[in-house]
Design a protein around this motif. Structure first.
Motif, short mmCIF file in Angstrom:
data_model
loop_
_atom_site.label_atom_id
_atom_site.label_comp_id
_atom_site.label_asym_id
_atom_site.label_seq_id
_atom_site.Cartn_x
_atom_site.Cartn_y
_atom_site.Cartn_z
N ALA A 281 0.83 -1.20 0.00
CA ALA A 281 0.00 0.00 0.00
C ALA A 281 0.87 1.25 0.00
O ALA A 281 0.57 2.23 -0.69
CB ALA A 281 -0.93 0.00 1.21
N ALA A 282 1.95 1.24 0.78
CA ALA A 282 2.87 2.38 0.79
C ALA A 282 3.56 2.54 -0.55
O ALA A 282 3.76 3.66 -1.05
CB ALA A 282 3.90 2.20 1.90
N LEU A 283 3.93 1.42 -1.17
CA LEU A 283 4.58 1.44 -2.48
C LEU A 283 3.63 1.96 -3.55
O LEU A 283 4.02 2.74 -4.43
CB LEU A 283 5.06 0.03 -2.82
CG LEU A 283 5.71 -0.19 -4.17
CD1 LEU A 283 7.03 0.55 -4.25
CD2 LEU A 283 5.93 -1.68 -4.42
N GLN A 284 2.37 1.51 -3.50
CA GLN A 284 1.39 1.89 -4.52
C GLN A 284 1.16 3.39 -4.58
O GLN A 284 0.73 3.91 -5.63
CB GLN A 284 0.06 1.19 -4.22
CG GLN A 284 0.06 -0.30 -4.48
CD GLN A 284 -1.18 -0.97 -3.90
OE1 GLN A 284 -1.71 -0.54 -2.87
NE2 GLN A 284 -1.66 -2.02 -4.53
N THR A 285 1.39 4.09 -3.50
CA THR A 285 1.00 5.51 -3.43
C THR A 285 2.19 6.46 -3.27
O THR A 285 2.01 7.60 -2.85
CB THR A 285 0.01 5.71 -2.27
OG1 THR A 285 0.59 5.21 -1.06
CG2 THR A 285 -1.29 4.99 -2.53
N LEU A 286 3.39 5.99 -3.58
CA LEU A 286 4.59 6.84 -3.44
C LEU A 286 4.44 8.21 -4.10
O LEU A 286 4.82 9.22 -3.50
CB LEU A 286 5.82 6.11 -4.00
CG LEU A 286 6.66 5.32 -3.00
CD1 LEU A 286 7.70 4.49 -3.75
CD2 LEU A 286 7.35 6.27 -2.02
N PRO A 287 3.92 8.32 -5.34
CA PRO A 287 3.82 9.64 -5.96
C PRO A 287 2.85 10.58 -5.25
O PRO A 287 2.96 11.80 -5.37
CB PRO A 287 3.34 9.34 -7.38
CG PRO A 287 3.68 7.90 -7.60
CD PRO A 287 3.54 7.26 -6.28
N PHE A 288 1.89 10.02 -4.52
CA PHE A 288 0.86 10.83 -3.88
C PHE A 288 1.28 11.30 -2.50
O PHE A 288 0.85 12.36 -2.04
CB PHE A 288 -0.45 10.05 -3.80
CG PHE A 288 -0.98 9.64 -5.15
CD1 PHE A 288 -1.76 10.51 -5.89
CD2 PHE A 288 -0.65 8.41 -5.69
CE1 PHE A 288 -2.24 10.15 -7.15
CE2 PHE A 288 -1.12 8.04 -6.94
CZ PHE A 288 -1.91 8.91 -7.68
N ASP A 289 2.11 10.52 -1.82
CA ASP A 289 2.62 10.90 -0.50
C ASP A 289 3.71 9.89 -0.14
O ASP A 289 3.43 8.70 0.00
CB ASP A 289 1.51 10.89 0.54
CG ASP A 289 1.92 11.57 1.85
OD1 ASP A 289 3.13 11.74 2.07
OD2 ASP A 289 1.02 11.93 2.64
#
Length: 688
Positions: A281-289
């Motif tokens: 989940a953290a990897l999936q959203t790297l560009p967002f936060d």
């Protein structure tokens, strides 16, 4: 696992509440409902009655994350004087808020008389607190329990107390805004209030539940930042906007903290640090936060394995699988204090750190966690010494037989439907190892350590050559699910092969054939790629891992297809999941759904046993969008490589993309000819 039928979910920090649509938690509603904190259900029953009858539910919404609203009307009931009161004579609005810092659930019941005459009726509230451990609720038997809980009454409420066998005292105090008339029904307490309302008049009742935990040896939580604050996605397609906005809100809601902030695995069963789920989940959203990635990496580094322990699967350098803080975990009646029984968490930990460095351009986290990185690499090297593959034995006292993401007992079937012999080396896990090695090698080059980077790249290259030789099924045109004992292929066609593409370990010619194989009707349900081919003996579209559709799995497949240039195939999957989202509550993609073939005018089938909110399902749509746009960092700027848009989207705006302390806004448009244009600029509001 207990059935979870469309529960209403609200959460703040580590405190969360799950209930039925009418706001109740009844005895027969399922074990996953109630008020939970640190793996304990504090509020086990909570029933509101209007004149001895349940309210008629008109509307329920939990879109705000930590708040819910339940609009109800009365059934046909008797007034206090015994006279009848007609159906829908008054309205009842229940406003509910959870506060994770104060550890409180606050309810306000607002009652309004819509009739032309004065009315009177009784409101009753039944409450009970059994302080069950979460693992008890899921079917495990507790070996020890503390003394019987005590219940005391106060002038305006009830206090429940349980002195646990683990030395922790747990309390639930229920406080009413007016003195109740208290009785008991079995072990439960019933609070009654007589209500009198003039025509068009209103009245309210407040109920506050306060959770208290005394003498619990729990670390002081780190401050919990507002994940994904300032990030927004907007388009000209309301269905796409709904699923994207829900995804980011849900990920923010799943934020919690221990020694560091992290994203919990899901609700209701996995509000805890959970290896692959939290990491992905953290990897999936790297560009967002990027902050969730930093918190998750720090927390998992803190709990990195330091010794050999068979009970929990701990080994030096290994990344945790699951950490629990309830009574049964403290008493070591379950092996999650923490457990390390997953084969994929360690390579995913390394991938997260490497891709954080790649996306942000910032090596501070890499340097801070360098000892943990080296220990994880050493663990990989030790575990792959034999045949060169990362495998699991399944020989743990209490842990899962299968230790990849398909961790059910039947999740890894042979062609004949039988169970493979251990050790088992899963295809996607070898891809994770390859991506971990290449990602950390890139970070090492960035850090000015080319010699060490070359060693990792050489290891990755050797693994890639072995893998494409040993896992390839020429007749099937796809990668085998796994190798079992003796290097024999587990020769079934699964979605795991799509994750092989995500990692980049596939040879180009084999990637082409794999992409074609995944697009056939036995794998493509029309609502997404199935976990198992419909042609396989073990296929069951209702099953957890044998034919259902998982959003996170499809997101990795989309990224893999894009990696190898299969843009149309990737777009087809994205479109399918956007369409599917419109048929689920709030536009929320669940853990998984049934793998029935798509038919005109029929909706995707919900699985009643699927986790209703899971972190990596919430991260699926943001990750698919990132892949579809070809979003990456280049020289400190946001760039787009072969950008595509979902079919129903012509204009897309992104606000608050995060790169190394800087924030960017972006705009992507589909021109009259169909060509996609993309541009970015520094965000107008630089504040996180």
């Amino acid at each position: 696992m207990a059935e979870l039928v469309q529960p209403v979910l609200i959460k703040d920090g580590g405190l969360f509440f799950c209930c039925q649509g009418d706001g109740d938690v009844t005895r027969d509603c399922g074990t996953g409902l109630g008020l939970f904190h640190r793996d304990t259900r504090y509020l086990s029953r909570y029933e509101l009655r209007l004149g001895d009858e349940p309210g008629l539910t008109l509307m329920t919404s939990a879109a705000r994350g930590s708040q819910s609203v339940h609009e109800m009307a009365n059934a046909a009931i008797r007034q206090l004087d015994g006279s009848p009161l007609e159906l829908q004579s008054f309205g009842a609005r229940l406003e509910r808020v959870v506060d994770g810092e104060a550890l409180m659930l606050s309810d306000r019941l607002i009652l309004r008389n819509y009739s032309t005459e004065p009315i009177s009726f009784r409101v009753t509230v039944l409450i009970d607190a059994l302080f069950e451990d979460l693992f008890e609720l899921r079917g495990a038997k507790a070996k020890k329990r503390g003394p019987l809980r005590s219940v005391t009454t106060t002038s305006n409420g009830v206090a429940f107390r349980y002195d646990g066998a683990d030395g922790v005292t747990r309390r639930l105090d229920a406080v009413f805004s007016r003195p109740p008339h208290l009785t008991h029904r079995g072990g439960a307490r019933v609070a009654a209030f007589d209500i009198r309302l003039d025509s068009q008049a209103s009245d309210s009742l407040d109920i506050v539940f306060a959770v208290r935990e005394v003498d619990a040896p729990v670390p002081c939580p780190a401050p919990r930042p507002a994940f994904y604050a300032g990030v927004s996605v907007g388009s000209d397609n309301p269905v796409f906007d709904r699923v994207m906005q829900r995804s980011l809100r849900d990920l923010a809601m799943l934020g919690a903290s221990l020694e560091a902030s992290f994203i919990a695995g899901g609700m209701p069963w996995f509000v805890a640090p959970f290896g692959r789920d939290s990491l992905l989940a953290a990897l999936q959203t790297l560009p967002f936060d990027a902050r969730p990635a930093e918190g998750v990496a720090r927390l998992f580094s803190h709990y990195q394995g330091a010794r050999d322990a068979k009970r929990t699967g701990e080994q030096p350098g290994k990344t945790l699988h699951e950490l629990r803080l309830g009574e049964m975990a403290r008493l070591k009646e379950v092996p999650h204090d923490p457990s390390y029984m997953s084969i994929d968490s360690t390579p995913l930990f390394l991938i997260l750190i490497g891709q954080h460095a790649e996306w942000t351009g910032d090596l501070a986290l890499f340097h801070e966690l360098r000892p943990a990185i080296d220990a994880a690499l050493d663990w990989l090297a030790r575990e792959t010494k034999g045949d060169g593959y990362l495998s699991y034995s399944g020989q743990t006292p209490d842990g899962p037989i299968n230790q990849g993401w398909k961790d059910s007992a039947t999740g890894v079937p042979r062609k004949d439907g039988g169970v493979p012999l251990t050790p088992i080396a899963l295809c996607e896990v070898q891809g994770y190892v390859y991506l971990a090695q290449t990602s950390i090698a890139a970070a090492l080059r960035q850090a000015g350590e080319p010699e060490k980077a070359e060693i990792l790249d050489a290891a990755a290259g050797a693994l890639r050559a072995r893998f494409n030789r040993d896992f390839w099924m020429a007749d099937a045109g796809c990668y085998a699910l796994a190798l079992e004992r003796g290097g024999k292929q587990v020769a079934v066609v699964t979605s795991n092969a799509g994750q092989v593409l995500w990692s980049g370990i596939a040879d180009d010619d084999k990637a082409t054939l794999t992409a074609e194989r995944l697009a056939r009707p036995d794998m493509d349900s029309g609502w997404g790629v199935r976990t198992l081919s419909a042609l396989e003996k073990s296929y069951n579209p209702l099953n957890y891992h044998l034919g259902s559709v998982w959003p996170f799995d499809n997101a990795l497949i989309v990224a893999g297809l894009r990696r190898y240039g299969f843009d149309d195939a990737a777009l087809k999957i994205v479109d399918a999941l956007v369409d599917a989202s419109s048929h689920f509550t709030l536009g929320r993609l669940p853990e998984f759904y049934v793998g029935f073939q798509r038919e005109p005018e029929l909706t995707p089938a919900r699985c009643p046993f699927a986790e209703p909110l899971q972190a990596w399902s919430a991260g699926a749509m943001p990750y698919m969008l990132t892949a579809l746009l070809g979003l990456r960092r280049e020289d400190g700027e946001v760039v787009f490589e072969r950008p595509r848009l979902p079919t129903g989207v012509s204009r897309l705006s992104l606000s608050g993309l995060s790169i190394g302390g800087k924030r960017f806004d972006a705009r992507i448009d589909r021109g009259p000819s169909g060509a996609i244009g993309a541009r970015s600029q520094p965000a107008r509001d630089p504040k996180p």
